[in-house]
Scaffold this active site. Sequence first.
Site, mmCIF file in Angstrom:
data_model
loop_
_atom_site.group_PDB
_atom_site.id
_atom_site.type_symbol
_atom_site.label_atom_id
_atom_site.label_comp_id
_atom_site.label_asym_id
_atom_site.label_seq_id
_atom_site.Cartn_x
_atom_site.Cartn_y
_atom_site.Cartn_z
ATOM 1 N N HIS A 176 -0.321 10.284 2.005
ATOM 2 C CA HIS A 176 -1.433 9.815 1.159
ATOM 3 C C HIS A 176 -0.822 9.231 -0.113
ATOM 4 O O HIS A 176 -0.190 8.177 -0.066
ATOM 5 C CB HIS A 176 -2.373 11.008 0.921
ATOM 6 C CG HIS A 176 -3.663 10.708 0.237
ATOM 7 N ND1 HIS A 176 -4.138 9.433 0.041
ATOM 8 C CD2 HIS A 176 -4.608 11.542 -0.301
ATOM 9 C CE1 HIS A 176 -5.310 9.497 -0.588
ATOM 10 N NE2 HIS A 176 -5.615 10.771 -0.809
ATOM 11 N N ASP A 206 0.044 1.039 -1.079
ATOM 12 C CA ASP A 206 1.264 1.668 -1.584
ATOM 13 C C ASP A 206 2.506 0.803 -1.458
ATOM 14 O O ASP A 206 3.514 1.086 -2.091
ATOM 15 C CB ASP A 206 1.489 3.006 -0.869
ATOM 16 C CG ASP A 206 0.644 4.099 -1.474
ATOM 17 O OD1 ASP A 206 0.415 4.023 -2.686
ATOM 18 O OD2 ASP A 206 0.214 5.005 -0.755
ATOM 19 N N HIS A 217 -3.033 1.940 8.094
ATOM 20 C CA HIS A 217 -4.141 2.565 7.374
ATOM 21 C C HIS A 217 -5.163 3.073 8.371
ATOM 22 O O HIS A 217 -5.379 2.447 9.409
ATOM 23 C CB HIS A 217 -4.802 1.566 6.419
ATOM 24 C CG HIS A 217 -5.607 2.249 5.365
ATOM 25 N ND1 HIS A 217 -6.907 2.640 5.558
ATOM 26 C CD2 HIS A 217 -5.264 2.646 4.122
ATOM 27 C CE1 HIS A 217 -7.334 3.251 4.478
ATOM 28 N NE2 HIS A 217 -6.368 3.278 3.587
#
Length: 377
Positions: free
Chosen positions: A223, A313, A262
Amino acid sequence: MTSPTEEVQRGLQDVVALESRICFIDGKQGRLIYNGYDIRDLASKSNFEEVAYLLWYGRLPTTDQLATLRHHLIELRELPAAMAERIDSMPAGSNPMDILRTAVSELALFEPEETRPGPSSIGGAQRLTAVLPSIVGQFHRRRAGLPRLGTRPDLSHAGYLLYALLDREPTELESRVLDVALVLHADHELNASTFSARVTASTLSDLYSAVTSAVGTLKGPLHGGANERVMELLEEIGTPDRAEEVVKAKLSRHERIMGFGHRVYKVEDPRATILREWSRRIGEAKGDLHYYELLRKVEEVVHHEKGLYPNVDLYSGSVYGLLGIPTDLFTPVFATSRVAGWTAHVLEEYQDLRLIRPSAKYIGPTDLPYVPIKARV
Ligand code: ACO
């Protein structure tokens, strides 16, 4: 009612757990909406404080409402003196997410009024949002041997966080880049940390407990911790010509490439598209396009080999790295933004409270005879 024979959705994938007005993700079109507003508009025209208002109140603020909120958030920046001392006494080599989780939990001891669950928790939502940069900043300054920082009422949420971490005035571009990153990270529907905040709140526990749960969940590398691992990958690759070899070797060992894939987006994460551009801009301004070029190459290889798209990210790490933020603070920086979303979801949970309590499909035995302890082998 669930029955034990029903299909198990591992990781609760595709399970619709509740109704929410806060955030919508269109995973097929690659769209992200906060309370009706497209993330691309918010990233280019808005700012973190305005977005926090939007998440909490469900509408964009007027000029006066925004000014009032900004003023309030600045007032709420200051840590209680005893709390500041506590942070100074925590082991300097600690994981900063452990510090953040502990500090949020301990802060509740100093602020009993804010810990009463219910709609009045908006006060706690603003307090926690205002104070998270102070906690992260103070821990970093102490371990770096820097003096404590005052509240700096002239600085925005992003500007204050940067000042605390860099120990200098950030440039306009630096503040803007971080502000955009905070806007992009402020909410993301029922991601794991927000879900854990809502689970905690659904027991009618308080906001500080819910945010403590959320910080612990965000810490994980699948995460919030992924962007720190992206930087480790870049270090390992070194130069763009080595990207293919390193990435392919990892994939052949069935390792995950951080910053890709994702649960919801089946196309490119729109936040990655926006941050890629900011990564280029800040790289150009600093005369250092190393990370940008390396990541472009990694993207090419991962897409070719696995058909995976980047998530938020991938580029956030390179942006934070170019801003001079230490790698182990990337996830805490993420938290200083996502706290607005966590708290908005907790407030929503209190308004339509229903204990979140799914079922498990039991796969163990049911008829074992109880054997007295002395007869067991
Ligand atoms: N690298 C390599 N393979 C991957 C990756 C990846 N980053 N992501 C998914 N896959 C592969 C899996 O190995 C699996 O392949 P298989 O079917 O051959 O076994 C397939 O894609 C599906 O993977 P799942 O884990 O089932 O997909 P899920 O929806 O659970 O994954 C997740 C989502 C956890 C984000 C995953 O893509 C991942 O681990 N990514 C890397 C970590 C990361 O970047 N996390 C940040 C997410 S964004 C955020 O939290 C802010």
